[in-house]
Design a protein around this motif. Structure first.
Motif, PDB file in Angstrom:
ATOM      1  N   CYS A   7       0.836  -1.201   0.000  1.00 17.08           N
ATOM      2  CA  CYS A   7       0.000   0.000   0.000  1.00 17.08           C
ATOM      3  C   CYS A   7       0.877   1.259   0.000  1.00 17.08           C
ATOM      4  CB  CYS A   7      -0.911   0.011   1.218  1.00 17.08           C
ATOM      5  SG  CYS A   7      -1.856   1.538   1.343  1.00 17.08           S
ATOM      6  N   CYS A  10      -0.293   3.558   3.651  1.00 14.25           N
ATOM      7  CA  CYS A  10       0.108   3.131   5.001  1.00 14.25           C
ATOM      8  C   CYS A  10       1.457   2.408   4.984  1.00 14.25           C
ATOM      9  CB  CYS A  10      -0.984   2.273   5.653  1.00 14.25           C
ATOM     10  SG  CYS A  10      -1.296   0.690   4.870  1.00 14.25           S
ATOM     11  N   CYS A  61      -6.685  -0.941  -0.351  1.00 10.95           N
ATOM     12  CA  CYS A  61      -5.949  -1.453   0.809  1.00 10.95           C
ATOM     13  C   CYS A  61      -6.955  -1.852   1.879  1.00 10.95           C
ATOM     14  CB  CYS A  61      -5.002  -0.370   1.333  1.00 10.95           C
ATOM     15  SG  CYS A  61      -4.232  -0.814   2.900  1.00 10.95           S
ATOM     16  N   CYS A  64      -6.024   0.516   5.370  1.00 10.91           N
ATOM     17  CA  CYS A  64      -6.298   1.954   5.502  1.00 10.91           C
ATOM     18  C   CYS A  64      -7.373   2.449   4.539  1.00 10.91           C
ATOM     19  CB  CYS A  64      -5.017   2.768   5.334  1.00 10.91           C
ATOM     20  SG  CYS A  64      -4.437   2.891   3.635  1.00 10.91           S
TER      21      CYS A  64
HETATM   22 ZN   LIG Z   1      -2.989   1.098   3.291  1.00 17.23          ZN
END
Ligand SMILES: [Zn+2]
Length: 86
Positions: A7, A10, A61, A64
């Motif tokens: 990701c 994050c 993701c 997040c």
């Molecule tokens: Zn993420």
């Protein structure tokens, strides 16, 4: 999806992802009421109606919630890989 993903937001999630399928629907509206008067296949579009050329799916993701093209996740995984000390 055979490449590692990471990701880009994050920067910790490599495992939990959601695939968001993007299915274009081509429609004609009544210009006065906004009512859908016709649904078209991509090969039925006239020259003024551009077919969808975007991603067929997006990746979200699971940690997040960031939603991006798969390429962004792949690029981030490759970037972090190349920065790893040998
Ligand atoms: Zn993420």
């Amino acid at each position: 999806m055979t490449k590692p993903l990471l990701c880009p937001t994050c920067k910790s999630n490599r495992m939990r992802f959601t695939v968001i399928e993007q299915v274009p629907r081509y429609i004609r509206l009544d210009p006065q009421t906004g009512e859908v008067v016709q649904q078209l296949q991509s090969d039925e579009l006239d020259v003024f109606h551009q077919p969808y050329k975007g991603e067929s799916y997006m990746i979200q993701c699971g940690v997040c919630g960031t939603t991006e093209s798969e390429e962004r996740f792949v690029k981030m995984a490759q970037l972090m890989q190349s920065q790893r000390p040998i």
